[in-house]
Design a protein around this motif. Structure first.
Motif, PDB file in Angstrom:
ATOM      1  N   ARG A  58       0.832  -1.199   0.000  1.00  0.00           N
ATOM      2  CA  ARG A  58       0.000   0.000   0.000  1.00  0.00           C
ATOM      3  C   ARG A  58       0.865   1.246   0.000  1.00  0.00           C
ATOM      4  O   ARG A  58       2.049   1.210   0.318  1.00  0.00           O
ATOM      5  CB  ARG A  58      -0.925   0.026   1.233  1.00  0.00           C
ATOM      6  CG  ARG A  58      -1.924  -1.122   1.278  1.00  0.00           C
ATOM      7  CD  ARG A  58      -2.922  -1.008   0.133  1.00  0.00           C
ATOM      8  NE  ARG A  58      -3.952  -2.026   0.196  1.00  0.00           N
ATOM      9  CZ  ARG A  58      -4.012  -3.077  -0.599  1.00  0.00           C
ATOM     10  NH1 ARG A  58      -3.086  -3.286  -1.522  1.00  0.00           N
ATOM     11  NH2 ARG A  58      -5.012  -3.935  -0.498  1.00  0.00           N
ATOM     12  N   GLY A  59       0.250   2.362  -0.322  1.00  0.00           N
ATOM     13  CA  GLY A  59       0.927   3.646  -0.315  1.00  0.00           C
ATOM     14  C   GLY A  59      -0.080   4.743  -0.058  1.00  0.00           C
ATOM     15  O   GLY A  59      -1.293   4.491  -0.022  1.00  0.00           O
ATOM     16  N   MET A  60       0.423   5.933   0.114  1.00  0.00           N
ATOM     17  CA  MET A  60      -0.417   7.117   0.254  1.00  0.00           C
ATOM     18  C   MET A  60       0.090   8.147  -0.746  1.00  0.00           C
ATOM     19  O   MET A  60       1.299   8.284  -0.938  1.00  0.00           O
ATOM     20  CB  MET A  60      -0.349   7.681   1.672  1.00  0.00           C
ATOM     21  CG  MET A  60      -1.010   6.840   2.740  1.00  0.00           C
ATOM     22  SD  MET A  60      -2.793   6.664   2.557  1.00  0.00           S
ATOM     23  CE  MET A  60      -3.366   8.357   2.788  1.00  0.00           C
ATOM     24  N   ALA A  61      -0.840   8.842  -1.373  1.00  0.00           N
ATOM     25  CA  ALA A  61      -0.467   9.883  -2.322  1.00  0.00           C
ATOM     26  C   ALA A  61      -1.269  11.142  -2.036  1.00  0.00           C
ATOM     27  O   ALA A  61      -2.479  11.080  -1.843  1.00  0.00           O
ATOM     28  CB  ALA A  61      -0.737   9.411  -3.750  1.00  0.00           C
ATOM     29  N   ALA A  62      -0.569  12.263  -2.017  1.00  0.00           N
ATOM     30  CA  ALA A  62      -1.254  13.548  -1.913  1.00  0.00           C
ATOM     31  C   ALA A  62      -1.773  13.884  -3.307  1.00  0.00           C
ATOM     32  O   ALA A  62      -1.011  13.878  -4.275  1.00  0.00           O
ATOM     33  CB  ALA A  62      -0.303  14.631  -1.418  1.00  0.00           C
ATOM     34  N   VAL A  63      -3.065  14.160  -3.398  1.00  0.00           N
ATOM     35  CA  VAL A  63      -3.648  14.514  -4.692  1.00  0.00           C
ATOM     36  C   VAL A  63      -4.013  15.991  -4.760  1.00  0.00           C
ATOM     37  O   VAL A  63      -4.283  16.516  -5.831  1.00  0.00           O
ATOM     38  CB  VAL A  63      -4.871  13.635  -5.038  1.00  0.00           C
ATOM     39  CG1 VAL A  63      -4.441  12.179  -5.210  1.00  0.00           C
ATOM     40  CG2 VAL A  63      -5.961  13.749  -3.985  1.00  0.00           C
TER      41      VAL A  63
END
Length: 150
Positions: A58-63
């Motif tokens: 998993r990862g997190m991305a700022a959109v």
């Protein structure tokens, strides 16, 4: 949500001379870096730790990120950042940071961020696990249904 979510202390630090630009003020890249460190502290509180991300692909991305610069900071200023969760959706977190100059308690900058939980193999957004969702909802003071489909 009827009441504002509580603020969490997510960062404490100092402005060093090398953080400053030709005008003697902290450069915007350092505001962003300090907000990024605060973000990872928030994520850790929610269970979105490095080990969780690696072990689960998993990862997190700022959109989206909107930063407001309200006061200049200079070398030697100490700062703290508090963060409050604004919204939790199936795959999305919205939160706000406030960077405070500790000498006078004045807000130097704010940053509002929308982050998306990702399946790194599929390269697409996916639902937060139940435990992360529960922690986030507790931080907001609400409850809701969780769907774990990617």
């Amino acid at each position: 949500m009827t009441a504002e979510a509580p603020e969490l202390l997510t960062y404490r630090g100092v402005v060093y001379p090398w953080h400053c630009d030709q005008m003697g003020h902290m450069n915007v890249m350092w505001y962003t870096g300090k907000f990024d460190e605060a973000t990872w502290t928030l994520f850790a509180e929610l269970g979105l730790t490095r080990s969780y991300l690696v072990q689960n692909g998993r990862g997190m991305a700022a959109v989206e990120q909107t930063t407001r610069y309200l006061r200049e900071l200079v070398a030697g200023d100490t700062v703290s950042i508090t963060t409050r969760l604004v919204e939790v959706r199936e795959k999305v977190l919205r939160f706000e940071h406030a960077m405070v100059r500790t000498s006078d308690g004045l807000i130097a900058a704010t940053s509002a961020i929308t982050g998306v939980h990702l399946d790194t193999a599929l390269r697409k957004a996916c639902a937060f696990p139940d435990e992360v969702r529960r922690r986030a909802e507790a931080m907001l003071g609400s409850t809701g249904e969780t769907d774990n489909r990617c």
